[in-house]
Structures are given as C-alpha cells and as structure tokens.
Design a protein around this motif. Structure first.
Motif, PDB file in Angstrom:
ATOM      1  N   SER A   1      39.357 -23.855 -24.519  1.00  0.00           N
ATOM      2  CA  SER A   1      38.074 -23.453 -22.993  1.00  0.00           C
ATOM      3  C   SER A   1      39.181 -22.356 -22.676  1.00  0.00           C
ATOM      4  O   SER A   1      40.602 -22.419 -22.669  1.00  0.00           O
ATOM      5  N   GLY A   2      38.615 -22.270 -21.407  1.00  0.00           N
ATOM      6  CA  GLY A   2      39.290 -21.353 -20.655  1.00  0.00           C
ATOM      7  C   GLY A   2      40.185 -21.422 -19.342  1.00  0.00           C
ATOM      8  O   GLY A   2      41.002 -21.004 -18.969  1.00  0.00           O
ATOM      9  N   SER A   3      40.186 -23.266 -19.552  1.00  0.00           N
ATOM     10  CA  SER A   3      41.127 -24.403 -18.693  1.00  0.00           C
ATOM     11  C   SER A   3      41.779 -25.147 -19.050  1.00  0.00           C
ATOM     12  O   SER A   3      42.248 -26.023 -20.231  1.00  0.00           O
ATOM     13  N   VAL A   4      43.736 -24.623 -18.803  1.00  0.00           N
ATOM     14  CA  VAL A   4      44.578 -25.304 -19.385  1.00  0.00           C
ATOM     15  C   VAL A   4      44.373 -26.389 -19.045  1.00  0.00           C
ATOM     16  O   VAL A   4      44.419 -27.410 -20.241  1.00  0.00           O
ATOM     17  N   GLU A   5      44.135 -27.236 -18.137  1.00  0.00           N
ATOM     18  CA  GLU A   5      44.145 -28.298 -17.421  1.00  0.00           C
ATOM     19  C   GLU A   5      42.898 -29.073 -18.310  1.00  0.00           C
ATOM     20  O   GLU A   5      42.802 -30.353 -18.910  1.00  0.00           O
ATOM     21  N   THR A   6      41.594 -28.125 -18.500  1.00  0.00           N
ATOM     22  CA  THR A   6      40.427 -28.717 -19.709  1.00  0.00           C
ATOM     23  C   THR A   6      40.929 -29.542 -21.405  1.00  0.00           C
ATOM     24  O   THR A   6      40.909 -29.912 -22.106  1.00  0.00           O
ATOM     25  N   ASN A   7      41.972 -27.980 -21.757  1.00  0.00           N
ATOM     26  CA  ASN A   7      42.111 -28.117 -23.171  1.00  0.00           C
ATOM     27  C   ASN A   7      43.142 -29.521 -23.344  1.00  0.00           C
ATOM     28  O   ASN A   7      43.471 -30.327 -24.093  1.00  0.00           O
ATOM     29  N   GLN A   8      44.041 -29.818 -21.988  1.00  0.00           N
ATOM     30  CA  GLN A   8      44.831 -30.805 -21.611  1.00  0.00           C
ATOM     31  C   GLN A   8      44.108 -32.050 -21.932  1.00  0.00           C
ATOM     32  O   GLN A   8      44.612 -33.161 -22.921  1.00  0.00           O
ATOM     33  N   ARG A   9      43.070 -31.708 -21.337  1.00  0.00           N
ATOM     34  CA  ARG A   9      42.431 -33.777 -22.062  1.00  0.00           C
ATOM     35  C   ARG A   9      41.618 -33.618 -22.905  1.00  0.00           C
ATOM     36  O   ARG A   9      41.593 -34.657 -23.213  1.00  0.00           O
ATOM     37  N   LEU A  10      41.121 -32.371 -23.532  1.00  0.00           N
ATOM     38  CA  LEU A  10      40.127 -32.266 -24.530  1.00  0.00           C
ATOM     39  C   LEU A  10      41.448 -32.789 -25.523  1.00  0.00           C
ATOM     40  O   LEU A  10      41.665 -33.769 -26.652  1.00  0.00           O
ATOM     41  N   LEU A  11      42.446 -32.696 -26.001  1.00  0.00           N
ATOM     42  CA  LEU A  11      43.657 -33.410 -26.770  1.00  0.00           C
ATOM     43  C   LEU A  11      44.085 -34.595 -26.242  1.00  0.00           C
ATOM     44  O   LEU A  11      44.861 -35.273 -27.341  1.00  0.00           O
ATOM     45  N   ARG A  12      44.249 -35.264 -25.407  1.00  0.00           N
ATOM     46  CA  ARG A  12      44.023 -36.764 -25.300  1.00  0.00           C
ATOM     47  C   ARG A  12      42.999 -37.409 -26.078  1.00  0.00           C
ATOM     48  O   ARG A  12      43.028 -38.506 -26.337  1.00  0.00           O
ATOM     49  N   SER A  13      41.617 -36.716 -25.935  1.00  0.00           N
ATOM     50  CA  SER A  13      40.384 -37.204 -26.740  1.00  0.00           C
ATOM     51  C   SER A  13      40.629 -38.043 -27.811  1.00  0.00           C
ATOM     52  O   SER A  13      41.388 -36.819 -28.836  1.00  0.00           O
ATOM     53  N   GLU A  14      40.256 -38.843 -28.426  1.00  0.00           N
ATOM     54  CA  GLU A  14      40.347 -38.700 -30.324  1.00  0.00           C
ATOM     55  C   GLU A  14      38.980 -39.095 -30.248  1.00  0.00           C
ATOM     56  O   GLU A  14      38.905 -39.417 -31.452  1.00  0.00           O
ATOM     57  N   ARG A  15      37.798 -38.578 -29.388  1.00  0.00           N
ATOM     58  CA  ARG A  15      36.916 -38.300 -30.361  1.00  0.00           C
ATOM     59  C   ARG A  15      35.822 -37.901 -29.608  1.00  0.00           C
ATOM     60  O   ARG A  15      35.856 -37.049 -28.540  1.00  0.00           O
ATOM     61  N   ASN A  16      35.474 -36.629 -30.335  1.00  0.00           N
ATOM     62  CA  ASN A  16      35.148 -35.142 -29.689  1.00  0.00           C
ATOM     63  C   ASN A  16      33.133 -35.065 -29.981  1.00  0.00           C
ATOM     64  O   ASN A  16      33.535 -35.357 -31.614  1.00  0.00           O
ATOM     65  N   ILE A  17      32.455 -34.860 -30.109  1.00  0.00           N
ATOM     66  CA  ILE A  17      30.903 -34.990 -30.232  1.00  0.00           C
ATOM     67  C   ILE A  17      30.433 -33.087 -29.989  1.00  0.00           C
ATOM     68  O   ILE A  17      30.753 -32.539 -28.633  1.00  0.00           O
ATOM     69  N   PHE A  18      30.203 -32.571 -30.968  1.00  0.00           N
ATOM     70  CA  PHE A  18      29.860 -30.934 -31.192  1.00  0.00           C
ATOM     71  C   PHE A  18      28.305 -30.991 -31.204  1.00  0.00           C
ATOM     72  O   PHE A  18      28.249 -31.894 -32.209  1.00  0.00           O
ATOM     73  N   ILE A  19      27.760 -29.944 -30.380  1.00  0.00           N
ATOM     74  CA  ILE A  19      26.286 -29.629 -30.685  1.00  0.00           C
ATOM     75  C   ILE A  19      26.172 -28.745 -30.256  1.00  0.00           C
ATOM     76  O   ILE A  19      26.359 -27.798 -29.158  1.00  0.00           O
ATOM     77  N   GLY A  20      24.926 -27.858 -30.860  1.00  0.00           N
ATOM     78  CA  GLY A  20      25.095 -26.706 -30.900  1.00  0.00           C
ATOM     79  C   GLY A  20      23.436 -27.348 -30.969  1.00  0.00           C
ATOM     80  O   GLY A  20      22.420 -27.324 -31.989  1.00  0.00           O
ATOM     81  N   ARG A  21      22.632 -25.704 -31.033  1.00  0.00           N
ATOM     82  CA  ARG A  21      21.436 -24.466 -31.560  1.00  0.00           C
ATOM     83  C   ARG A  21      21.465 -23.701 -32.486  1.00  0.00           C
ATOM     84  O   ARG A  21      20.113 -22.727 -32.124  1.00  0.00           O
ATOM     85  N   PRO A  22      22.124 -23.365 -33.058  1.00  0.00           N
ATOM     86  CA  PRO A  22      21.850 -21.955 -33.975  1.00  0.00           C
ATOM     87  C   PRO A  22      20.860 -22.386 -34.676  1.00  0.00           C
ATOM     88  O   PRO A  22      20.015 -23.092 -35.382  1.00  0.00           O
TER      89      PRO A  22
END
Length: 247
Positions: free
Chosen positions: A68-89
């Motif tokens: 992400s372009g946000s340092v704070e957001t990146n740090q919060r992501l690193l603390r997450s144990e489960r991540n969901i990716f969604i796209g529409r290619p």
C-alpha cells in the motif's frame, strides 16, 4: 448475499475452484504478468487496499504483491493472520484467501509475500454477471435521500441485481438497510432512463495504491422491471464484447 455465499462447498469445489500448487501459481502468475488489480481485505475484513500481484513463485510456494502507499496500512496488514484477495480480471470474479503476509524485496523494491493459496475461486462469465463499468465517461447514478438530498455518484460496477457507486465521502444517511425510493440512471446510447428504488447493502472504505481513500457503496435493485433487466444485460454484453475485441 453474494452468489458464492449461496453455494455449498461441494458446488464450489466442482464448478469454480482451481486447486494444486502449479495450477494456482500459473493462474496467479498470469494475473501478475498482466498487472491485474486486486483488493486485499484484512483485519477481519475491516480494512482493505488496492494492490497488484507481482509474481507467483512455484519454487518458493509464494505470491508476491505490491504494498500500500500507506506505511500505517502496511503495518496493520502485517499483523493480519487472514487476508482475502478479490479481483475481476476480464470481468470474471476471482477470489482467494491466504495466511499472514511478510515483507520482502522484489526487483529492488519493498513488497509483500504470502504462501500460495490452496485454491482460487474463479466464477465463469456465464455464472457471474456483475461487471466494472468504463472509467472514462462513467455512468452517473442519481437518487434522493429521505430528506430530499440529491445524490449524484459515478458508477463503479453493475449487474441485473444491483449497482456499485464510488464516493469521496459517505453522504449523511447512507448506511446498510436504507432504502432510496427515487433512483435513476441512463445507459450509453439508450434514450430512456431506468427508474427504480434501491436498498443500501454495503458501505466499504477503500484505499488506492497512492494512499487516497474513497468509499464504495453497493445497492440492490428492488423493483427494476424485466424490460430494464434486459437492457442492462445488453449493456453488459456490449462492454464484454468491446473489451474482448481490445484484448
């Protein structure tokens, strides 16, 4: 409720899942090659930002994706144990879940890595008819709140069952469950507006790669006529056809 949520695990397995390390890596590697945008939801789906897969590495069993372009957001992501990716290619709904992310360096820049998912859910076009609308000259949604306030918002995506719009800020009174009684929009090349009422289903804060925040508001059509549904289907088919011709 999404179409995926209405299916049993067996139905998803048989119809939509891509499984196996190599098939998953091949699929995600293709999205990385094309730099297809995905959103990643984390922190119990309370937060999200837009990202791009950068590489799917079979030998390391990992997916590399952009920060992400946000340092704070990146740090919060690193603390997450489960991540969901969604796209529409290509207009096709793609979704997968991973474990925790870790920081890596990819091609000289900071990035994130996660273990390759066990499977990827990929809804075929014939099964999922929501499509992102063109960003240039976007459709404009018009509606009124109970107090008479006029809403005019650009449309992000559309299906025969609902519409998604973008907003820089959430208009006062827009929360899930609220019904907008007088709504309309027009389709390009169509001489007559579509009129309907709509129920707010979700209001999600999102973040662009540049760190800018905006809101996505999802609405369900309540009383769209069958004739108007056909008009939307024709519009979706036209957009799909034009994008296919350009690919």
């Amino acid at each position: 409720m999404t179409q995926i949520a209405q299916l049993s695990e067996a139905e998803i397995e048989a119809r939509f899942r891509v499984t196996g390390v190599k098939p998953v890596a091949f699929l995600l590697g293709g999205y990385a090659k094309e730099r297809e945008p995905f959103s990643v939801q984390f922190g119990g789906a309370a937060e999200m930002f837009l990202t791009t897969p950068l590489a799917a590495q079979v030998e390391k069993g990992q997916l590399i994706f952009d920060c992400s372009g946000s340092v704070e957001t990146n740090q919060r992501l690193l603390r997450s144990e489960r991540n969901i990716f969604i796209g529409r290619p290509g207009g096709v709904h793609v979704q997968f879940t991973t474990g925790a992310a870790r920081e890596v360096v990819y091609e000289g820049s900071k990035a994130f890595a996660v273990t390759l998912p066990q499977y990827v859910v990929r809804l075929q076009r014939r099964e999922y008819f929501r499509i992102e609308t063109p960003r240039i000259n976007p459709l404009e949604f018009f509606g009124r709140l109970a107090d008479g306030t006029l809403l005019k918002l650009p449309v992000h995506d559309i299906s025969v069952s609902g519409i998604g719009v973008n907003a820089a800020v959430v208009p006062e009174g827009i929360v899930p469950g609220v019904v907008l009684a007088n709504c309309h929009f027009s389709l390009p090349g169509d001489g007559k507006d579509l009129f309907f009422s709509a129920t707010i289903r979700n209001v999600l804060e999102q973040e662009s790669r540049g760190g800018n925040r905006h809101w996505r508001i999802g609405m369900q059509f309540n009383d769209l006529s069958s004739g108007d549904e056909v008009r939307i289907q024709r519009y979706i088919a036209k957009i799909e056809r034009e994008r296919h011709e350009l690919s």
